[in-house]
Design a protein around this motif. Structure first.
Motif, PDB file in Angstrom:
ATOM      1  N   MET A 105       0.848  -1.202   0.000  1.00 49.83           N
ATOM      2  CA  MET A 105       0.000   0.000   0.000  1.00 49.83           C
ATOM      3  C   MET A 105       0.881   1.249   0.000  1.00 49.83           C
ATOM      4  O   MET A 105       1.925   1.265   0.642  1.00 49.83           O
ATOM      5  CB  MET A 105      -0.892  -0.016   1.246  1.00 49.83           C
ATOM      6  N   ALA A 106       0.451   2.254  -0.726  1.00 47.36           N
ATOM      7  CA  ALA A 106       1.240   3.485  -0.779  1.00 47.36           C
ATOM      8  C   ALA A 106       1.274   4.144   0.603  1.00 47.36           C
ATOM      9  O   ALA A 106       0.334   4.032   1.372  1.00 47.36           O
ATOM     10  CB  ALA A 106       0.629   4.437  -1.787  1.00 47.36           C
ATOM     11  N   LYS A 107       2.409   4.813   0.884  1.00 47.92           N
ATOM     12  CA  LYS A 107       2.533   5.530   2.160  1.00 47.92           C
ATOM     13  C   LYS A 107       1.505   6.673   2.199  1.00 47.92           C
ATOM     14  O   LYS A 107       1.349   7.381   1.212  1.00 47.92           O
ATOM     15  CB  LYS A 107       3.951   6.105   2.233  1.00 47.92           C
ATOM     16  N   PRO A 108       0.794   6.838   3.309  1.00 52.60           N
ATOM     17  CA  PRO A 108      -0.182   7.941   3.348  1.00 52.60           C
ATOM     18  C   PRO A 108       0.513   9.299   3.167  1.00 52.60           C
ATOM     19  O   PRO A 108       1.668   9.450   3.552  1.00 52.60           O
ATOM     20  CB  PRO A 108      -0.788   7.839   4.746  1.00 52.60           C
ATOM     21  N   PHE A 109      -0.210  10.230   2.624  1.00 54.36           N
ATOM     22  CA  PHE A 109       0.334  11.575   2.451  1.00 54.36           C
ATOM     23  C   PHE A 109       0.635  12.217   3.790  1.00 54.36           C
ATOM     24  O   PHE A 109      -0.037  11.947   4.790  1.00 54.36           O
ATOM     25  CB  PHE A 109      -0.675  12.469   1.728  1.00 54.36           C
ATOM     26  N   GLN A 110       1.620  13.067   3.788  1.00 62.06           N
ATOM     27  CA  GLN A 110       1.927  13.840   4.990  1.00 62.06           C
ATOM     28  C   GLN A 110       1.957  15.317   4.631  1.00 62.06           C
ATOM     29  O   GLN A 110       2.196  15.673   3.475  1.00 62.06           O
ATOM     30  CB  GLN A 110       3.295  13.432   5.525  1.00 62.06           C
ATOM     31  N   ALA A 111       1.735  16.146   5.624  1.00 66.33           N
ATOM     32  CA  ALA A 111       1.786  17.595   5.388  1.00 66.33           C
ATOM     33  C   ALA A 111       3.201  17.995   4.983  1.00 66.33           C
ATOM     34  O   ALA A 111       4.174  17.309   5.301  1.00 66.33           O
ATOM     35  CB  ALA A 111       1.366  18.345   6.642  1.00 66.33           C
ATOM     36  N   ILE A 112       3.319  19.108   4.325  1.00 65.68           N
ATOM     37  CA  ILE A 112       4.618  19.636   3.909  1.00 65.68           C
ATOM     38  C   ILE A 112       5.393  20.064   5.151  1.00 65.68           C
ATOM     39  O   ILE A 112       4.820  20.618   6.099  1.00 65.68           O
ATOM     40  CB  ILE A 112       4.387  20.824   2.949  1.00 65.68           C
ATOM     41  N   ARG A 113       6.708  19.789   5.128  1.00 67.76           N
ATOM     42  CA  ARG A 113       7.551  20.107   6.284  1.00 67.76           C
ATOM     43  C   ARG A 113       7.377  21.573   6.718  1.00 67.76           C
ATOM     44  O   ARG A 113       7.402  22.472   5.863  1.00 67.76           O
ATOM     45  CB  ARG A 113       9.006  19.854   5.891  1.00 67.76           C
ATOM     46  N   GLY A 114       7.192  21.763   8.005  1.00 73.26           N
ATOM     47  CA  GLY A 114       7.063  23.132   8.521  1.00 73.26           C
ATOM     48  C   GLY A 114       5.661  23.706   8.383  1.00 73.26           C
ATOM     49  O   GLY A 114       5.440  24.877   8.678  1.00 73.26           O
ATOM     50  N   MET A 115       4.724  22.876   7.891  1.00 77.31           N
ATOM     51  CA  MET A 115       3.334  23.350   7.757  1.00 77.31           C
ATOM     52  C   MET A 115       2.451  22.418   8.589  1.00 77.31           C
ATOM     53  O   MET A 115       2.462  21.213   8.373  1.00 77.31           O
ATOM     54  CB  MET A 115       2.899  23.336   6.300  1.00 77.31           C
ATOM     55  N   ASN A 116       1.736  22.988   9.529  1.00 82.48           N
ATOM     56  CA  ASN A 116       1.075  22.162  10.541  1.00 82.48           C
ATOM     57  C   ASN A 116      -0.435  22.139  10.399  1.00 82.48           C
ATOM     58  O   ASN A 116      -1.045  23.129  10.017  1.00 82.48           O
ATOM     59  CB  ASN A 116       1.394  22.715  11.935  1.00 82.48           C
ATOM     60  N   ASP A 117      -0.999  20.990  10.736  1.00 82.80           N
ATOM     61  CA  ASP A 117      -2.440  20.913  10.925  1.00 82.80           C
ATOM     62  C   ASP A 117      -2.727  21.400  12.341  1.00 82.80           C
ATOM     63  O   ASP A 117      -1.975  21.107  13.267  1.00 82.80           O
ATOM     64  CB  ASP A 117      -2.912  19.460  10.794  1.00 82.80           C
ATOM     65  N   ILE A 118      -3.802  22.124  12.501  1.00 81.77           N
ATOM     66  CA  ILE A 118      -4.241  22.494  13.852  1.00 81.77           C
ATOM     67  C   ILE A 118      -5.423  21.591  14.167  1.00 81.77           C
ATOM     68  O   ILE A 118      -6.486  21.710  13.567  1.00 81.77           O
ATOM     69  CB  ILE A 118      -4.608  23.985  13.919  1.00 81.77           C
ATOM     70  N   LEU A 119      -5.204  20.648  15.062  1.00 78.81           N
ATOM     71  CA  LEU A 119      -6.168  19.570  15.271  1.00 78.81           C
ATOM     72  C   LEU A 119      -7.293  20.022  16.206  1.00 78.81           C
ATOM     73  O   LEU A 119      -7.165  21.028  16.908  1.00 78.81           O
ATOM     74  CB  LEU A 119      -5.420  18.351  15.836  1.00 78.81           C
ATOM     75  N   PRO A 120      -8.411  19.278  16.196  1.00 81.50           N
ATOM     76  CA  PRO A 120      -9.567  19.700  17.006  1.00 81.50           C
ATOM     77  C   PRO A 120      -9.220  19.931  18.484  1.00 81.50           C
ATOM     78  O   PRO A 120      -9.774  20.831  19.113  1.00 81.50           O
ATOM     79  CB  PRO A 120     -10.550  18.534  16.867  1.00 81.50           C
ATOM     80  N   GLY A 121      -8.289  19.135  19.003  1.00 86.97           N
ATOM     81  CA  GLY A 121      -7.923  19.306  20.412  1.00 86.97           C
ATOM     82  C   GLY A 121      -7.227  20.626  20.691  1.00 86.97           C
ATOM     83  O   GLY A 121      -7.155  21.072  21.831  1.00 86.97           O
ATOM     84  N   GLU A 122      -6.659  21.243  19.647  1.00 82.96           N
ATOM     85  CA  GLU A 122      -5.927  22.499  19.849  1.00 82.96           C
ATOM     86  C   GLU A 122      -6.742  23.707  19.426  1.00 82.96           C
ATOM     87  O   GLU A 122      -6.445  24.838  19.794  1.00 82.96           O
ATOM     88  CB  GLU A 122      -4.650  22.517  19.004  1.00 82.96           C
ATOM     89  N   SER A 123      -7.765  23.483  18.599  1.00 84.69           N
ATOM     90  CA  SER A 123      -8.401  24.644  17.973  1.00 84.69           C
ATOM     91  C   SER A 123      -9.154  25.507  18.974  1.00 84.69           C
ATOM     92  O   SER A 123      -9.297  26.712  18.770  1.00 84.69           O
ATOM     93  CB  SER A 123      -9.308  24.210  16.826  1.00 84.69           C
ATOM     94  N   ALA A 124      -9.593  24.917  20.098  1.00 88.06           N
ATOM     95  CA  ALA A 124     -10.301  25.719  21.098  1.00 88.06           C
ATOM     96  C   ALA A 124      -9.382  26.821  21.629  1.00 88.06           C
ATOM     97  O   ALA A 124      -9.792  27.959  21.830  1.00 88.06           O
ATOM     98  CB  ALA A 124     -10.771  24.832  22.247  1.00 88.06           C
ATOM     99  N   ARG A 125      -8.106  26.461  21.830  1.00 80.85           N
ATOM    100  CA  ARG A 125      -7.166  27.447  22.351  1.00 80.85           C
ATOM    101  C   ARG A 125      -6.918  28.553  21.315  1.00 80.85           C
ATOM    102  O   ARG A 125      -6.818  29.731  21.648  1.00 80.85           O
ATOM    103  CB  ARG A 125      -5.863  26.732  22.724  1.00 80.85           C
ATOM    104  N   TRP A 126      -6.834  28.153  20.048  1.00 75.02           N
ATOM    105  CA  TRP A 126      -6.670  29.151  18.970  1.00 75.02           C
ATOM    106  C   TRP A 126      -7.861  30.100  18.938  1.00 75.02           C
ATOM    107  O   TRP A 126      -7.709  31.316  18.838  1.00 75.02           O
ATOM    108  CB  TRP A 126      -6.541  28.442  17.613  1.00 75.02           C
ATOM    109  N   GLN A 127      -9.055  29.515  19.020  1.00 76.99           N
ATOM    110  CA  GLN A 127     -10.258  30.352  18.939  1.00 76.99           C
ATOM    111  C   GLN A 127     -10.327  31.321  20.108  1.00 76.99           C
ATOM    112  O   GLN A 127     -10.681  32.489  19.945  1.00 76.99           O
ATOM    113  CB  GLN A 127     -11.514  29.480  18.930  1.00 76.99           C
ATOM    114  N   SER A 128      -9.980  30.816  21.278  1.00 77.98           N
ATOM    115  CA  SER A 128     -10.034  31.660  22.459  1.00 77.98           C
ATOM    116  C   SER A 128      -9.047  32.827  22.317  1.00 77.98           C
ATOM    117  O   SER A 128      -9.365  33.983  22.604  1.00 77.98           O
ATOM    118  CB  SER A 128      -9.715  30.798  23.675  1.00 77.98           C
ATOM    119  N   LEU A 129      -7.841  32.512  21.830  1.00 83.88           N
ATOM    120  CA  LEU A 129      -6.836  33.557  21.602  1.00 83.88           C
ATOM    121  C   LEU A 129      -7.366  34.581  20.598  1.00 83.88           C
ATOM    122  O   LEU A 129      -7.328  35.792  20.831  1.00 83.88           O
ATOM    123  CB  LEU A 129      -5.539  32.908  21.091  1.00 83.88           C
ATOM    124  N   GLU A 130      -7.890  34.076  19.487  1.00 81.45           N
ATOM    125  CA  GLU A 130      -8.368  34.989  18.435  1.00 81.45           C
ATOM    126  C   GLU A 130      -9.516  35.867  18.944  1.00 81.45           C
ATOM    127  O   GLU A 130      -9.584  37.050  18.629  1.00 81.45           O
ATOM    128  CB  GLU A 130      -8.803  34.180  17.205  1.00 81.45           C
TER     129      GLU A 130
END
Ligand code: HAM
Length: 428
Positions: free
Chosen positions: A1-26
């Protein structure tokens, strides 16, 4: 099976567990900006490459080696914005927002720099930037700094220090630059490779070196603050008096030069030593020559941008909880009839209580499994709709967090009033 895709180095996903903190900051940043009368401007992520070369400066690290630049299908050279000041100035000029008027603006969004990724330094990162135009005096510099200081207080961030410097007028900087080149040229052998390269392109940046071996030669270099022109000197003194009066503490840092060429007079950075090497959470300064450089009239400008990844990391360390996104209530639906009625009931409740966070169970299953989900969701209440309740237009309500709370049965048209009094009143 092909290796799953990964994000480009230095570019991050902001996952649901973290987004609350981002929203609160914003949200907090937005509130503070509104309190000072700043308006949002939304800008494209792509601009013509020339805009950044002309504003940030041809011989800066950003323009020389960090921009994501490509030719579009038309052959035009475009660049993913590495920062927001240039695009904001471009937009204001283009739409006539700078003509005999002042502006207080902010923008938010991703910026792109091809830097070496490490903790706190990414290739896609997020800034909230603030720019003020048409105000030449130190009062607006002071207002911007007070705004940032208030923001740190609101966010509960304590370990931050304001570093302050003045780069003087561009004429004064040209004279200083010559003295600096003469000084470093005389000590050429002590310069590292990077600094030797910068000597004739961007000598002020040598002052900013992180190389400990260069400390002595930099420490003895002439200091720009000592050679400010009279106007810059007066501006800086007044700014310092204003900050003193407002009770904002700062450290004078004569080596603070910033990595972008458009600054003159005031420059500042908020730094922390709680984040490791990438400790600057917010930085900016005055750039009175930029608008003219981009083809406009002479218009004063001053602003700053904060790095959201770094602020979120600081907030995590002070265990700032972020926006509360747990549901108030979890709707358990047992049996086919209940599943059909459940959707209608949930929609009606959302209509009646627009701020209610209601999670409806989907995917079927028995009562026990659904109840476990309800408990794990963090909801205060389980609403239970089973066969009996469907028949009698009722719903059972069981408090989940309060061990004393008894399960009660309510008529369906009473639930909204009950939840308004209980769940919404306690956790708005
Ligand atoms: P800057 O110092 O290049 O200034 O960036 C401002 C802030 O963005 C930094 O202090 C840092 O918090 C964050 N930042 C920069 N690069 C990265 C990165 N690679 N990864 C994570 N965070 C980063 C400017 O951009 C100016 N436009 C600020 C300004 C506005 N001056 C006047 N008006």
């Amino acid at each position: 099976m092909a290796k799953p895709f990964q994000a480009i180095r230095g570019m991050n996903d902001i996952l649901p567990g973290e987004s609350a903190r981002w929203q609160s900051l914003e949200t907090t940043v937005r509130e503070v900006l509104a309190a000072y009368g700043y308006h949002e401007i939304r800008l494209p992520i792509l601009e013509k490459t020339e805009l950044f070369a002309r504003s940030i400066g041809e011989v800066t690290d950003i323009v020389e080696k960090e921009m994501y630049t490509f030719a579009d299908r038309n052959g035009d050279s475009l660049t993913l914005r590495p920062e927001g000041t240039a695009g904001c100035a471009r937009a204001c000029l283009e739409h006539g927002l700078l003509h005999h008027q002042t502006q207080r603006l902010w923008y938010a969004g991703p910026m792109f720099r091809y830097e070496k990724p490490q903790k706190g330094r990414y290739r896609q990162f997020h800034q909230i930037g603030v720019e003020a135009y048409g105000m030449a005096g130190p009062d607006i510099d002071a207002e911007l700094i007070c705004l940032t200081a208030r923001l740190w207080r609101r966010l509960g961030l304590r370990d931050v220090t304001l570093q302050l410097n003045s780069l003087g007028s561009s004429a004064a900087r040209v004279a200083y630059r010559e003295r600096l080149v003469a000084y470093f040229a005389a000590r050429h052998a002590e310069l590292d490779e990077d600094s030797q390269r910068r000597l004739h392109t961007n000598p002020l940046r040598i002052l900013d070196t992180k190389n400990p071996a260069m400390r002595a030669v930099v420490a003895e270099a002439p200091v720009l603050l000592d050679e400010l022109d009279a106007e810059s000197q007066a501006h800086f003194e007044e700014l310092r008096a204003l900050l003193d009066a407002a009770g904002v503490a700062y450290e004078l840092n004569p080596r603070l030069v910033r990595g972008l060429d458009y600054y003159s007079k005031t420059v500042f950075e908020w730094v922390t030593d709680t984040l490791g090497a990438q400790g600057t959470i917010c930085a900016g300064g005055r750039y009175d020559g930029l608008i003219e450089q981009l083809g406009g009239q002479t218009v004063a400008g001053v602003g700053f941008a904060m790095g959201l990844e770094r602020l979120v990391a600081m907030l995590a360390a002070v265990s700032h909880p972020g926006v509360d996104s747990q549901p108030h209530a979890y709707l358990i639906l047992v049996g086919d009839a209940a599943q059909r009625r459940g959707l209608v009931l949930a929609e009606r409740l959302r209509e009646q209580l627009p701020t209610l966070r209601l999670r409806m169970h989907c995917g079927g299953g028995g009562f026990k499994a659904q109840f476990r989900r309800a408990d794990h969701s963090g909801a205060r209440f389980a609403l239970i709709l089973g066969e009996d309740e469907v028949k009698t237009d009722a719903v059972a309500l069981k408090p989940l967090r309060d061990s004393q709370g008894e399960q009660i049965t309510l008529a369906q048209d009473q639930i909204a009033a009950h939840l308004r009094a209980a769940a919404l009143a306690e956790r708005p």
